[in-house]
Design a protein around this motif. Structure first.
Motif, PDB file in Angstrom:
ATOM      1  N   ILE A  93       0.853  -1.114   0.026  1.00  0.00           N
ATOM      2  CA  ILE A  93       0.028  -0.082  -0.228  1.00  0.00           C
ATOM      3  C   ILE A  93       0.915   1.106  -0.107  1.00  0.00           C
ATOM      4  O   ILE A  93       1.835   1.263   0.875  1.00  0.00           O
ATOM      5  CB  ILE A  93      -0.823   0.081   1.177  1.00  0.00           C
ATOM      6  CG1 ILE A  93      -1.961  -1.160   1.092  1.00  0.00           C
ATOM      7  CG2 ILE A  93      -1.742   1.283   1.298  1.00  0.00           C
ATOM      8  CD1 ILE A  93      -2.575  -1.500   2.313  1.00  0.00           C
ATOM      9  N   GLY A  94       0.818   2.193  -0.939  1.00  0.00           N
ATOM     10  CA  GLY A  94       1.343   3.436  -1.037  1.00  0.00           C
ATOM     11  C   GLY A  94       0.790   4.391  -0.686  1.00  0.00           C
ATOM     12  O   GLY A  94      -0.293   4.717  -0.029  1.00  0.00           O
ATOM     13  N   PRO A  95       1.322   5.648  -1.100  1.00  0.00           N
ATOM     14  CA  PRO A  95       0.716   7.059  -0.590  1.00  0.00           C
ATOM     15  C   PRO A  95      -0.670   7.229  -1.035  1.00  0.00           C
ATOM     16  O   PRO A  95      -1.214   6.538  -2.170  1.00  0.00           O
ATOM     17  CB  PRO A  95       1.499   8.004  -1.319  1.00  0.00           C
ATOM     18  CG  PRO A  95       2.688   7.393  -1.675  1.00  0.00           C
ATOM     19  CD  PRO A  95       2.658   5.922  -1.955  1.00  0.00           C
ATOM     20  N   GLY A  96      -1.443   7.699  -0.254  1.00  0.00           N
ATOM     21  CA  GLY A  96      -2.803   7.821  -0.396  1.00  0.00           C
ATOM     22  C   GLY A  96      -3.655   6.678  -0.139  1.00  0.00           C
ATOM     23  O   GLY A  96      -5.062   6.417  -0.425  1.00  0.00           O
ATOM     24  N   PHE A  97      -3.131   5.882   0.568  1.00  0.00           N
ATOM     25  CA  PHE A  97      -3.574   4.674   0.950  1.00  0.00           C
ATOM     26  C   PHE A  97      -4.233   3.731  -0.201  1.00  0.00           C
ATOM     27  O   PHE A  97      -5.140   3.206  -0.368  1.00  0.00           O
ATOM     28  CB  PHE A  97      -4.653   4.743   1.985  1.00  0.00           C
ATOM     29  CG  PHE A  97      -4.489   3.663   3.208  1.00  0.00           C
ATOM     30  CD1 PHE A  97      -3.402   3.718   3.885  1.00  0.00           C
ATOM     31  CD2 PHE A  97      -5.458   2.776   3.265  1.00  0.00           C
ATOM     32  CE1 PHE A  97      -3.332   2.556   4.932  1.00  0.00           C
ATOM     33  CE2 PHE A  97      -5.496   1.741   4.446  1.00  0.00           C
ATOM     34  CZ  PHE A  97      -4.407   1.546   5.040  1.00  0.00           C
ATOM     35  N   GLN A  98      -3.144   3.480  -1.315  1.00  0.00           N
ATOM     36  CA  GLN A  98      -3.704   2.886  -2.509  1.00  0.00           C
ATOM     37  C   GLN A  98      -2.809   1.700  -2.828  1.00  0.00           C
ATOM     38  O   GLN A  98      -1.691   1.905  -2.445  1.00  0.00           O
ATOM     39  CB  GLN A  98      -3.621   3.927  -3.748  1.00  0.00           C
ATOM     40  CG  GLN A  98      -4.623   5.126  -3.610  1.00  0.00           C
ATOM     41  CD  GLN A  98      -6.132   4.535  -3.658  1.00  0.00           C
ATOM     42  OE1 GLN A  98      -6.436   3.881  -4.645  1.00  0.00           O
ATOM     43  NE2 GLN A  98      -6.708   5.478  -2.849  1.00  0.00           N
ATOM     44  N   LEU A  99      -3.469   0.682  -3.387  1.00  0.00           N
ATOM     45  CA  LEU A  99      -2.417  -0.372  -3.726  1.00  0.00           C
ATOM     46  C   LEU A  99      -1.328  -0.003  -4.785  1.00  0.00           C
ATOM     47  O   LEU A  99      -1.654   0.783  -5.495  1.00  0.00           O
ATOM     48  CB  LEU A  99      -3.102  -1.612  -4.405  1.00  0.00           C
ATOM     49  CG  LEU A  99      -3.969  -2.492  -3.324  1.00  0.00           C
ATOM     50  CD1 LEU A  99      -4.969  -3.359  -4.343  1.00  0.00           C
ATOM     51  CD2 LEU A  99      -3.102  -2.971  -2.321  1.00  0.00           C
ATOM     52  N   LEU A 100      -0.272  -0.477  -4.554  1.00  0.00           N
ATOM     53  CA  LEU A 100       0.997  -0.014  -5.407  1.00  0.00           C
ATOM     54  C   LEU A 100       0.691  -0.564  -6.705  1.00  0.00           C
ATOM     55  O   LEU A 100       1.577  -0.630  -7.808  1.00  0.00           O
ATOM     56  CB  LEU A 100       2.431  -0.276  -4.692  1.00  0.00           C
ATOM     57  CG  LEU A 100       2.604   0.351  -3.816  1.00  0.00           C
ATOM     58  CD1 LEU A 100       3.986  -0.076  -2.910  1.00  0.00           C
ATOM     59  CD2 LEU A 100       2.789   1.857  -4.050  1.00  0.00           C
ATOM     60  N   HIS A 101       0.088  -2.142  -6.847  1.00  0.00           N
ATOM     61  CA  HIS A 101      -0.081  -2.647  -8.195  1.00  0.00           C
ATOM     62  C   HIS A 101      -1.426  -3.042  -8.581  1.00  0.00           C
ATOM     63  O   HIS A 101      -2.234  -2.906  -7.786  1.00  0.00           O
ATOM     64  CB  HIS A 101       0.650  -4.021  -7.722  1.00  0.00           C
ATOM     65  CG  HIS A 101       2.045  -4.243  -7.448  1.00  0.00           C
ATOM     66  ND1 HIS A 101       3.064  -3.856  -8.325  1.00  0.00           N
ATOM     67  CD2 HIS A 101       2.721  -4.327  -6.309  1.00  0.00           C
ATOM     68  CE1 HIS A 101       4.373  -3.717  -7.526  1.00  0.00           C
ATOM     69  NE2 HIS A 101       3.982  -4.099  -6.319  1.00  0.00           N
ATOM     70  N   GLU A 181      -4.411  -9.346  -2.849  1.00  0.00           N
ATOM     71  CA  GLU A 181      -4.103  -8.319  -2.156  1.00  0.00           C
ATOM     72  C   GLU A 181      -5.014  -6.978  -2.118  1.00  0.00           C
ATOM     73  O   GLU A 181      -5.266  -6.243  -1.315  1.00  0.00           O
ATOM     74  CB  GLU A 181      -2.702  -7.666  -2.932  1.00  0.00           C
ATOM     75  CG  GLU A 181      -1.415  -8.462  -2.341  1.00  0.00           C
ATOM     76  CD  GLU A 181      -0.234  -8.199  -3.203  1.00  0.00           C
ATOM     77  OE1 GLU A 181       0.615  -8.806  -3.071  1.00  0.00           O
ATOM     78  OE2 GLU A 181      -0.362  -7.483  -4.091  1.00  0.00           O
ATOM     79  N   PRO A 182      -5.987  -6.778  -3.252  1.00  0.00           N
ATOM     80  CA  PRO A 182      -7.173  -5.854  -3.076  1.00  0.00           C
ATOM     81  C   PRO A 182      -8.015  -6.538  -2.081  1.00  0.00           C
ATOM     82  O   PRO A 182      -8.927  -5.664  -1.434  1.00  0.00           O
ATOM     83  CB  PRO A 182      -7.759  -5.890  -4.556  1.00  0.00           C
ATOM     84  CG  PRO A 182      -6.547  -6.542  -5.410  1.00  0.00           C
ATOM     85  CD  PRO A 182      -5.937  -7.580  -4.629  1.00  0.00           C
ATOM     86  N   ILE A 183      -7.997  -7.755  -1.390  1.00  0.00           N
ATOM     87  CA  ILE A 183      -8.928  -8.076  -0.502  1.00  0.00           C
ATOM     88  C   ILE A 183      -8.472  -7.380   0.662  1.00  0.00           C
ATOM     89  O   ILE A 183      -9.494  -7.121   1.400  1.00  0.00           O
ATOM     90  CB  ILE A 183      -9.068  -9.780  -0.258  1.00  0.00           C
ATOM     91  CG1 ILE A 183      -9.763 -10.274  -1.441  1.00  0.00           C
ATOM     92  CG2 ILE A 183      -9.641 -10.089   0.965  1.00  0.00           C
ATOM     93  CD1 ILE A 183      -9.865 -11.905  -1.659  1.00  0.00           C
ATOM     94  N   THR A 184      -7.337  -7.207   0.915  1.00  0.00           N
ATOM     95  CA  THR A 184      -6.891  -6.552   1.983  1.00  0.00           C
ATOM     96  C   THR A 184      -7.568  -5.230   2.300  1.00  0.00           C
ATOM     97  O   THR A 184      -7.897  -4.637   3.149  1.00  0.00           O
ATOM     98  CB  THR A 184      -5.395  -6.091   1.999  1.00  0.00           C
ATOM     99  OG1 THR A 184      -4.764  -7.665   1.902  1.00  0.00           O
ATOM    100  CG2 THR A 184      -4.806  -5.656   3.280  1.00  0.00           C
ATOM    101  N   MET A 185      -7.323  -4.620   1.063  1.00  0.00           N
ATOM    102  CA  MET A 185      -8.114  -3.039   0.920  1.00  0.00           C
ATOM    103  C   MET A 185      -9.515  -3.321   1.220  1.00  0.00           C
ATOM    104  O   MET A 185      -9.985  -2.287   1.853  1.00  0.00           O
ATOM    105  CB  MET A 185      -7.899  -2.526  -0.363  1.00  0.00           C
ATOM    106  CG  MET A 185      -6.440  -2.327  -0.801  1.00  0.00           C
ATOM    107  SD  MET A 185      -5.673  -1.428   0.245  1.00  0.00           S
ATOM    108  CE  MET A 185      -6.565   0.409   0.201  1.00  0.00           C
ATOM    109  N   LEU A 186     -10.212  -4.301   0.880  1.00  0.00           N
ATOM    110  CA  LEU A 186     -11.573  -4.487   1.004  1.00  0.00           C
ATOM    111  C   LEU A 186     -11.873  -4.626   2.491  1.00  0.00           C
ATOM    112  O   LEU A 186     -12.687  -4.022   3.055  1.00  0.00           O
ATOM    113  CB  LEU A 186     -12.283  -5.796   0.379  1.00  0.00           C
ATOM    114  CG  LEU A 186     -13.641  -6.100   0.827  1.00  0.00           C
ATOM    115  CD1 LEU A 186     -14.590  -5.110   0.405  1.00  0.00           C
ATOM    116  CD2 LEU A 186     -14.032  -7.393  -0.133  1.00  0.00           C
ATOM    117  N   TRP A 187     -10.868  -5.606   3.267  1.00  0.00           N
ATOM    118  CA  TRP A 187     -11.178  -5.765   4.496  1.00  0.00           C
ATOM    119  C   TRP A 187     -10.879  -4.402   5.258  1.00  0.00           C
ATOM    120  O   TRP A 187     -11.604  -3.955   6.365  1.00  0.00           O
ATOM    121  CB  TRP A 187     -10.132  -6.634   5.168  1.00  0.00           C
ATOM    122  CG  TRP A 187     -10.178  -7.121   6.647  1.00  0.00           C
ATOM    123  CD1 TRP A 187     -11.024  -8.089   7.087  1.00  0.00           C
ATOM    124  CD2 TRP A 187      -9.605  -6.242   7.854  1.00  0.00           C
ATOM    125  NE1 TRP A 187     -10.850  -8.256   8.584  1.00  0.00           N
ATOM    126  CE2 TRP A 187      -9.996  -6.994   8.873  1.00  0.00           C
ATOM    127  CE3 TRP A 187      -8.868  -5.120   8.004  1.00  0.00           C
ATOM    128  CZ2 TRP A 187      -9.778  -6.689  10.143  1.00  0.00           C
ATOM    129  CZ3 TRP A 187      -8.714  -5.046   9.236  1.00  0.00           C
ATOM    130  CH2 TRP A 187      -9.134  -5.440  10.307  1.00  0.00           C
TER     131      TRP A 187
END
Length: 205
Positions: A93-101, A181-187
Motif C-alpha cells: 500500500i502506497g501514498p494515499g492508501f492505494q495499492l501499489l500494483h 491483495e485487493p481483498i486486504t483493501m476491502l477488509w
C-alpha cells in the motif's frame, strides 16, 4: 518448526503468539534486539529475539511481517535465498492508501523478485490481528487464503494456517496475490463500518 518472524507489530506478534502456543520455536528478527516491547513479547510467549541476519540463519520458515517498503532491507540481510520458505504477509500500500500494483503484478511477486530462489507464499494479509487471536466465530473457523508456486512450501503454510485456527484456502499460484491483495483493501474499508473483529469465510456445498 523453527520460524523467524521479521517484524513484531500486530501481525508478527499475533502470529508469534499463535504458533508458539502450538509448540513452534519462534525467533523475532528485529533491528534493535534490546527494544523493551519486543523483549516483553518474547518473554510472554517463550520466543527468542535476534538481529535480522541471525534470525534468518537456520529458520525453517521466514515470515515477512514488516511494512512492504522494508522488504529490500530484509533481502539484503541474507546473501542467498535459494530454497528458503518465505511467507509474505506484507501489504503493498502506497501514498494515499492505494495499492501499489494492479492486476498485472503484485507485492508478493515483487517480493519473489527481491528474494531470488526463495519459495514465496502469500498469506495472513487480509485480516486484523484481532482475528489471529480469535479466528473461530461461533464454532466456525474463518477462512485464510494462501497462494504460491511451490507445492511443498504451500503444504507447510497450509499447516501453519491451520495451526493458527483458520480454515486454509488454497488460492492457486503466486500470481493470485494480484487478487488477494485487493481483498486486504476491502477488509480495511469494511473495518471502518464493521469494526475490526470480523473475517472472511468461504462457504461450500
Amino acid at each position: 518448526m523453527r520460524i523467524a518472524i521479521i517484524g513484531t507489530g500486530n501481525i508478527g506478534g499475533g502470529l508469534g503468539r499463535a504458533w508458539a502456543a502450538k509448540g513452534h520455536a519462534i525467533t523475532f528478527g528485529v533491528r534493535h534486539v534490546d527494544d523493551a516491547d519486543t523483549t516483553a513479547l518474547a518473554r510472554e510467549i517463550g520466543a527468542s529475539v535476534a538481529t535480522i541476519p541471525a534470525s534468518l540463519a537456520d529458520a525453517d520458515v521466514i515470515v515477512l511481517a514488516t511494512p512492504f517498503a522494508a522488504v529490500p532491507a530484509v533481502a539484503a540481510a541474507l546473501p542467498d535465498w535459494t530454497g528458503r520458505l518465505v511467507i509474505d504477509c506484507t501489504n503493498p500500500i502506497g501514498p494515499g492508501f492505494q495499492l501499489l500494483h494492479g492486476h498485472t503484478d503484485s507485492g508478493s511477486e515483487t517480493v519473489a523478485r527481491l528474494l531470488p530462489g526463495a519459495r514465496v507464499v502469500k498469506s495472513f494479509s487480509a485480516q486484523g490481528a484481532e482475528v489471529l487471536a480469535h479466528p473461530v466465530y461461533d464454532g466456525v473457523p474463518a477462512s485464510n487464503f494462501y497462494c504460491g508456486d511451490d507445492a511443498d512450501a504451500k503444504a507447510v503454510v497450509k499447516q501453519l494456517v491451520e495451526d493458527v485456527g483458520f480454515e486454509a484456502i488454497d488460492a492457486g499460484g503466486l500470481a493470485s496475490a494480484r487478487y488477494l491483495e485487493p481483498i486486504t483493501m476491502l477488509w480495511i474499508t469494511m473495518s471502518r463500518t464493521l469494526g475490526r473483529d470480523f473475517a472472511f469465510k468461504v462457504l461450500r456445498a
